[in-house]
Design a protein around this motif. Structure first.
Motif, mmCIF file in Angstrom:
data_model
loop_
_atom_site.group_PDB
_atom_site.id
_atom_site.type_symbol
_atom_site.label_atom_id
_atom_site.label_comp_id
_atom_site.label_asym_id
_atom_site.label_seq_id
_atom_site.Cartn_x
_atom_site.Cartn_y
_atom_site.Cartn_z
ATOM 1 N N LYS B 41 0.843 -1.152 -0.038
ATOM 2 C CA LYS B 41 0.209 -0.039 -0.221
ATOM 3 C C LYS B 41 0.823 1.307 -0.198
ATOM 4 O O LYS B 41 0.661 2.163 -0.681
ATOM 5 C CB LYS B 41 -0.871 -0.124 1.176
ATOM 6 C CG LYS B 41 -1.899 -1.213 1.193
ATOM 7 C CD LYS B 41 -2.719 -1.308 2.690
ATOM 8 C CE LYS B 41 -2.010 -1.287 3.814
ATOM 9 N NZ LYS B 41 -1.234 -2.466 4.202
ATOM 10 N N THR B 42 1.891 1.317 0.916
ATOM 11 C CA THR B 42 2.651 2.413 1.228
ATOM 12 C C THR B 42 3.660 2.847 -0.118
ATOM 13 O O THR B 42 3.775 3.647 -0.696
ATOM 14 C CB THR B 42 3.504 2.406 2.229
ATOM 15 O OG1 THR B 42 2.676 2.318 3.459
ATOM 16 C CG2 THR B 42 4.428 3.880 2.468
ATOM 17 N N SER B 43 3.920 1.581 -0.831
ATOM 18 C CA SER B 43 4.605 1.588 -1.904
ATOM 19 C C SER B 43 4.093 2.268 -3.070
ATOM 20 O O SER B 43 4.454 3.172 -4.119
ATOM 21 C CB SER B 43 5.138 0.136 -2.550
ATOM 22 O OG SER B 43 5.828 -0.440 -1.406
ATOM 23 N N PHE B 85 1.489 10.909 5.587
ATOM 24 C CA PHE B 85 2.183 9.913 5.629
ATOM 25 C C PHE B 85 1.752 9.018 6.854
ATOM 26 O O PHE B 85 1.544 9.420 7.982
ATOM 27 C CB PHE B 85 3.436 10.384 5.685
ATOM 28 C CG PHE B 85 4.114 11.190 4.616
ATOM 29 C CD1 PHE B 85 4.523 10.583 3.341
ATOM 30 C CD2 PHE B 85 4.145 12.491 4.628
ATOM 31 C CE1 PHE B 85 4.841 11.421 2.255
ATOM 32 C CE2 PHE B 85 4.360 13.147 3.522
ATOM 33 C CZ PHE B 85 4.708 12.707 2.383
ATOM 34 N N GLN B 86 2.223 7.765 6.630
ATOM 35 C CA GLN B 86 1.848 6.575 7.631
ATOM 36 C C GLN B 86 2.846 6.944 8.931
ATOM 37 O O GLN B 86 2.134 6.758 10.160
ATOM 38 C CB GLN B 86 2.572 5.403 7.231
ATOM 39 C CG GLN B 86 1.991 3.998 7.970
ATOM 40 C CD GLN B 86 2.077 2.789 7.175
ATOM 41 O OE1 GLN B 86 2.654 2.507 6.218
ATOM 42 N NE2 GLN B 86 1.387 1.775 7.877
ATOM 43 N N ASP B 87 3.944 7.399 8.709
ATOM 44 C CA ASP B 87 4.802 7.772 9.931
ATOM 45 C C ASP B 87 4.723 9.316 9.876
ATOM 46 O O ASP B 87 5.760 9.865 10.778
ATOM 47 C CB ASP B 87 6.268 7.446 9.788
ATOM 48 C CG ASP B 87 6.877 8.030 8.221
ATOM 49 O OD1 ASP B 87 6.146 8.336 7.605
ATOM 50 O OD2 ASP B 87 8.002 7.459 8.159
ATOM 51 N N ALA B 161 -4.220 9.369 1.957
ATOM 52 C CA ALA B 161 -4.029 9.260 3.402
ATOM 53 C C ALA B 161 -3.585 7.658 3.767
ATOM 54 O O ALA B 161 -4.294 6.798 3.444
ATOM 55 C CB ALA B 161 -5.421 9.586 4.170
ATOM 56 N N ASP B 162 -2.451 7.815 4.260
ATOM 57 C CA ASP B 162 -1.821 6.314 4.652
ATOM 58 C C ASP B 162 -2.042 5.844 6.058
ATOM 59 O O ASP B 162 -1.570 6.607 6.953
ATOM 60 C CB ASP B 162 -0.295 6.266 4.345
ATOM 61 C CG ASP B 162 0.410 4.900 4.081
ATOM 62 O OD1 ASP B 162 -0.570 4.041 4.404
ATOM 63 O OD2 ASP B 162 1.455 4.681 3.587
ATOM 64 N N GLU B 163 -2.917 5.199 6.420
ATOM 65 C CA GLU B 163 -3.623 4.814 7.714
ATOM 66 C C GLU B 163 -3.997 6.030 8.526
ATOM 67 O O GLU B 163 -3.431 6.297 9.610
ATOM 68 C CB GLU B 163 -2.342 3.888 8.218
ATOM 69 C CG GLU B 163 -2.217 2.518 7.909
ATOM 70 C CD GLU B 163 -3.168 1.717 8.601
ATOM 71 O OE1 GLU B 163 -3.886 2.049 9.457
ATOM 72 O OE2 GLU B 163 -3.343 0.608 7.979
HETATM 73 MG MG LIG Z 1 2.103 1.148 4.574
#
Ligand SMILES: [Mg+2]
Ligand SMILES: Nc1ncnc2c1ncn2[C@@H]1O[C@H](COP(=O)(O)OP(=O)(O)OP(=O)(O)O)[C@@H](O)[C@H]1O
Lengths: 295, 228
Positions: B41-43, B85-87, B161-163
């Motif tokens: 997903k993030t990729s 971002f997820q982070d 939106a990542d998570e």
């Molecule tokens: Mg991810």
């Protein structure tokens, strides 16, 4: 770039120094210490050279004339010597002037000799300057052969030693300064690099939210410039003031050590040191940011 | 709006994160991307913002072929895409306000328009009382909402939106979902990668399920599941 953006970059550059307090402190200290060392060395070497050339220039031959020579004979010898290739300049120094000079050269202690003015032990003399200091010795021997000349005086054996020593000194001095300069450039730009490497992630985030490379770089440019300027303040100011007072002190206390005049020397030194630290600051920061702009 | 054709991504260390991804997302759509951890997903998101380049296939965003993009054009692409971002990727040394304002500063927005706009989005994510805090002085959920605010402050054409609900209690999570829907209704394309089955199953949208670098299902008003 818009005016507002430029103002923003300058503001950011200044703030970043505070935000990265310890790193900035380390970079500024590196600049301060290295500039101080470079500055002190430059001044010492410059003055050593100056002293040495003063001594070299001072090398003159004093040929004392026999006391029984008349004016015509003296004139003839003088013309003859002046015509020689190795001679730069010949002047006539009568015995009273010679004594004056001698008394002057002793400074405050010369007063003692005022009492012997009536029984001046000196003869009239010719003061001869060789065209190059290295020729002094041979010239002196030649001059001594004139019958009208009683004795010849000059620095003699110290001279030959001096020439070898001064030449070494110059080479070593130049090498030392250049070596020192390069190692401080290396050290300063490395410290600045460290302050930026620690912000690798931040630079990448900037790019990911749409910053152009120039937008990322500009505050770092300001920051590098400021680190250079701030780091230069203490060494430049203290070297300028210190040199000025040392000059004044030695001028009075030890008159025969002649230092290079403080003005414009200290200003030149200040400009050079400031220039070096700004260039290194900006260069160091820009080189290190560049690596992280690839995102 | 976003189109991926036969996209594959193998990372330099040899991991094949994406194999054969074919996705077409239209303007103003709201899409969930679901899949287990490590599915890719993030990729996919990194490819869309050109943080990484595909090893195979072509990607079009907003009509531009990313393969034709010059280095100078990349920032302009990214300004059209807001990313949570997820982070989070917040600036650790900047305050909440400065973090959000940064996204406007890069577009050279006049300073007098930055402040009201930042306050507006802070209101949206209910963080008006924390403007001066640094990220480390915030809870995980609060940081996530700052990231959300930064992503939308530019009024981007696409919001990714990542998570975005990963660190939130159900109530705040639903409030974030409300915000996302709002933004979507105002014409922004929304792509949301998530593990939150509850949300996916109750707020029905298009679901793209991926696993092991492949698209398993792509369903209009789908349910959370990534079994074939
Ligand atoms: Mg991810
Ligand atoms: N920079 C990278 N270098 C090498 N491999 C990577 C890199 N980023 C991700 N991967 C690998 O690619 C695969 C997909 O990762 P990705 O982050 O896209 O998963 P994800 O679906 O977002 O997972 P999660 O739900 O846990 O966030 C994983 O196997 C991961 O190990």
């Amino acid at each position: 770039m818009k005016r507002n953006t430029l103002a923003r970059h300058v503001r950011e550059g200044i703030k970043n120094i505070g935000r990265n307090g310890w790193m900035s402190f380390a970079a500024i200290s590196a600049v301060t210490i290295m500039l101080f060392v470079v500055g002190v060395f430059a001044l010492v070497i410059l003055n050593m050279n100056n002293l040495v050339s003063a001594v070299e220039d001072d090398v003159e031959i004093r040929a004392f004339l026999e006391s029984d020579t008349d004016a015509e004979e003296q004139e003839e010898v003088m013309q003859d010597i002046a015509a020689a290739n190795a001679v730069e300049n010949v002047s006539y120094l009568d015995r009273d002037e010679g004594l004056d000079q001698f008394i002057d050269s002793l400074g405050s202690e010369g007063a003692v000799y005022e009492s012997i003015r009536d029984e001046n032990p000196l003869n009239d003399a010719l003061v001869i300057e060789a065209s190059t200091p290295e020729h002094t010795e041979a010239l002196a021997t030649a001059v001594n052969d004139y019958t009208a000349i009683e004795t010849v005086e000059y620095g003699e054996s110290i001279l030959t030693q001096l020439f070898t020593v001064t030449n070494y000194l110059r080479v070593i001095g130049a090498a030392l300064i250049i070596g020192l300069l390069f190692s401080s450039i290396f050290l300063i730009s490395n410290t600045i690099k460290l302050t930026i490497i620690s912000r690798k992630d931040e630079i990448e985030i900037m790019k990911l939210v749409g910053a152009k490379n120039s937008f990322v770089r500009f505050p770092f440019f300001i920051e590098g410039l400021l680190l250079g300027v701030i780091g230069a303040l203490i060494p430049v100011a203290s070297l300028m003031i210190g040199y000025f007072y040392l000059y004044r002190f030695l001028d009075v206390q030890i008159p025969f050590i002649t230092m290079v005049e403080p003005f414009p020397l200290v200003w030149q030194l200040a400009l050079i040191l400031l220039g070096i630290s700004i260039v290194v600051g900006v260069w160091g920061s820009q080189m290190s940011v560049r690596k992280f702009l690839k995102v | 709006m976003i189109e991926m054709k036969k996209v594959g991504k193998t990372y330099p260390n040899g991991v094949q994160a994406l194999k054969d991804i074919n996705i077409h997302i239209d303007k103003e759509e709201f899409v969930y991307v679901v899949g287990p951890s490590g599915a890719g997903k993030t990729s996919i998101i990194k490819l869309i913002i050109r943080e990484v380049v595909p090893t195979e296939g072509t990607i079009h965003v907003n009509g531009t072929n990313l393969g034709d993009l010059t280095k100078k054009q990349i920032p302009y692409l990214r300004r059209k895409i807001g990313v949570v971002f997820q982070d989070f990727k917040l600036f650790p040394k900047l305050s909440v306000f400065e973090n959000i304002a940064f996204a406007l500063e890069v577009t050279e927005e006049p300073p007098d328009r930055i402040k009201p706009r930042v306050m507006e989005v802070l209101d949206l994510v209910k963080l008006k009382n924390k403007t001066r805090h640094k990220p480390r002085e915030l809870s995980g959920g609060e940081q996530q909402r700052v990231a959300m605010a930064r992503a939308v402050v530019n009024r981007p054409a696409i919001l990714i939106a990542d998570e975005p609900t990963g660190n939130l209690d159900p109530e705040t999570a639903w409030s974030i979902m409300g915000t996302l829907e709002d933004i979507n209704h105002r014409g922004t394309t929304v792509v949301m990668a998530t593990h939150n089955s509850h949300i996916v199953n109750h707020l029905k949208k298009r679901v793209i399920a991926i696993d092991d670098g492949n698209v398993l299902r792509d369903e209009w008003r789908g349910a959370y599941s990534y079994e074939a």
